[in-house]
Write an enzyme that holds these catalytic residues in place. Structure first.
Site, short mmCIF file in Angstrom:
data_model
loop_
_atom_site.label_atom_id
_atom_site.label_comp_id
_atom_site.label_asym_id
_atom_site.label_seq_id
_atom_site.Cartn_x
_atom_site.Cartn_y
_atom_site.Cartn_z
N SER A 212 68.31 52.13 43.90
CA SER A 212 69.27 52.31 44.97
C SER A 212 70.34 51.21 44.92
O SER A 212 71.00 51.04 43.90
CB SER A 212 68.52 52.33 46.31
OG SER A 212 69.30 52.79 47.36
N ASP A 436 69.32 63.85 45.76
CA ASP A 436 69.36 62.50 46.34
C ASP A 436 70.43 62.44 47.43
O ASP A 436 71.61 62.61 47.17
CB ASP A 436 69.67 61.49 45.24
CG ASP A 436 69.49 60.05 45.69
OD1 ASP A 436 69.61 59.77 46.89
OD2 ASP A 436 69.24 59.20 44.82
N HIS A 464 65.30 60.45 46.89
CA HIS A 464 66.05 59.26 46.53
C HIS A 464 65.18 58.38 45.65
O HIS A 464 64.16 57.85 46.10
CB HIS A 464 66.47 58.51 47.80
CG HIS A 464 67.23 57.25 47.56
ND1 HIS A 464 68.29 57.18 46.70
CD2 HIS A 464 67.09 56.00 48.09
CE1 HIS A 464 68.78 55.95 46.70
NE2 HIS A 464 68.06 55.22 47.53
#
Length: 493
Positions: A212, A436, A464
């Site tokens: 991320s 995502d 995600h």
């Protein structure tokens, strides 16, 4: 509000009369007269803090060009390679955020990484400057309720005034509590710390896995210190070319898309919150309108479950389809005038424990995001984004107005970012997934393109980050880290 945010352990933002937008150029990192990380010497003194886990701390300056200003002490944790005779080296890991404390990822290395990785790498995690156990740490407020419990889509002047004043109060509190360090917690500074950590570990080159926001941190590090990179994996990669506003609007669209996918599935399976003759979207809109008109009070010391609380709780479940059952149950409860499940999801998003304790992850997220923004916006500018957000995220977009309103009151100058590139000896591996919400695949593709010297792997999962969840992704990542195996520019898992 969204974080690029906290990637949960293998799952987890009237006024001025005129606008004064300003953009900052990236700092000059090549000026030979400015001290660099190579001028900063520090060591790591390890002690065993758990079975197979060593702990230490890393001292880094607030400002590498003015080290006399003060220093951060960053916690560092190491899971030693379980097969030391075949040890390859050190693997740094960052779980995202910005704002996620990371040292637990060394403790949980066996759960996070494949056995072959744990056998042959020391897994090292550290809390970035201002985050988690960093000393000093970013500290803004004692509770998120006072601001994020407000209505993010005000229907009248009083609600609008509360939203603007609440954001200002949040920003002012950050300045009072953490003002000395707010100019020194941006991603560029954190990336410089990574190379200090590498040298303190005694490694000429080092491997890295970032999830991320950790992909932005890693890409910044690889741009600044390409010869230090042995291998780098960016899972759930952020878009490296979008500015502050555009990035958040794309995020809003991503979460709205995931919500629509959930609602489509609910139409097929007739989710429990749907009443007779309703579609899932009609049922969702009915519930949200009801919470806007008549918030549900749960507990005397907690905010009522209004539209803002509900939106935050809903967003918490959209990081992966594995949480959609929780979302269905919470919407069903709200349909029956029980707002507590949505409030629990709201608390889950902000890391609130049963005893009321909240870590500093959201404080740090706000501070680092505001530090990295590429332009200074006023509250009026933020309110002017309402139509854009309405177009791309009609059901959830108001939460992004709420988040951005804090940075509109931020007084610390913008830092911006770097033009990223990947002049590394080995190609960087970028991973994305089709579903995502937090870092949509379009942005992950852009990361691979912008780096140039990179390959892209695309998972078909609706979540995600996918390492450890998608066997195809996991196998490709493991082979790359272990052998530096290359492959096609694009692999669809």
């Amino acid at each position: 509000m969204t974080r690029v945010r906290l990637c949960a352990l293998v799952m987890v933002l009237i006024v001025t009369a005129c606008s004064s937008k300003t953009r900052n150029s990236p700092p000059d990192i090549t000026d030979p007269t400015v001290p660099t990380v190579n001028d900063w010497e520090t060591t790591l003194t390890w002690k065993e803090c758990d079975s197979g886990i060593d702990c230490s701390s890393l001292e880094v300056p607030y400002d590498y060009s003015s080290p006399e200003l003060g220093t951060f002490i960053l916690p560092v944790a190491r899971h030693r390679a379980t097969q030391p005779a075949s040890r390859i080296g050190t693997l740094l890991v960052n779980p995202g955020g910005p704002g996620s404390a990371a040292t637990d990822w060394a403790s949980y290395a066996i759960q996070v990484f494949s056995t072959s990785i744990v056998e042959r790498f020391d897994i090292v995690a550290w809390d970035p400057r201002g985050v988690g156990g960093s000393d000093p740490a970013i500290d803004c407020v004692d509770t998120m309720d006072d601001y994020f419990g407000l209505d993010p889509s005000p229907d009248n002047g009083d609600e609008l005034k509360s939203l603007i004043e609440g954001a200002k109060s949040f920003a002012d509190s950050c300045a009072v509590r953490s003002g000395d360090i707010l100019a020194h917690v941006g991603t560029i500074d954190a990336a410089r710390d990574m190379d200090v950590l590498r040298r303190a570990l005694g490694e000429e080159q080092i491997s890295y896995v970032g999830f991320s926001y950790g992909t932005k941190l890693g890409a910044t590090w690889a741009t600044l210190f390409p010869t230090s990179v042995r291998a780098a994996v960016f899972d759930g990669a952020v878009d490296p070319i979008l500015g502050y506003v555009d990035d958040l609007i794309v995020q809003a669209k991503g979460f709205e898309t995931s919500l629509n996918t959930f609602l489509d599935q609910c139409d097929v399976k007739q989710c429990s919150f749907i009443q007779v003759d309703e579609t899932a979207r009609q049922a969702f809109d009915r519930i949200m309108l009801g919470l806007d008109n008549a918030p549900i009070t749960c507990c005397p010391t907690r905010p009522p479950t209004n539209q803002g609380v509900a939106q935050t709780g809903i967003i918490a479940t959209l990081y992966g389809s594995y949480r959609w059952g929780e979302l269905e149950d919470a919407l069903s409860a709200a349909s029956s005038s029980d707002g507590q499940p949505l409030l629990i999801l709201f608390d889950d998003y902000f890391g609130r424990q049963n005893n009321g304790f909240i870590d500093n992850s959201i404080d740090a997220y706000i501070a680092i995001t505001c530090a990295d923004r590429d332009e200074q916006l006023t509250p009026q500018d933020i309110l002017g984004l309402e139509s854009r957000l309405q177009n791309v995220a009609p059901r959830l977009g108001a939460s992004w107005i709420q988040e951005m309103m804090i940075c509109a009151h931020w007084t610390t100058p913008t830092q911006g970012g770097l033009s990223l590139r990947a002049d590394t000896a080995n190609r960087i591996l970028v991973v994305g997934s089709i579903g995502d919400a937090a870092t949509p695949l379009s942005g992950t593709r852009q990361m691979a393109t912008t780096l140039g010297h990179a390959r892209l792997v695309v998972s078909q999962l609706e979540q995600h980050t996918t390492y450890g969840s998608d066997p195809c992704v996991t196998q490709i990542v493991d082979e790359y880290l272990l052998t530096l195996a290359d492959g096609p520019d694009l692999t669809n898992c």
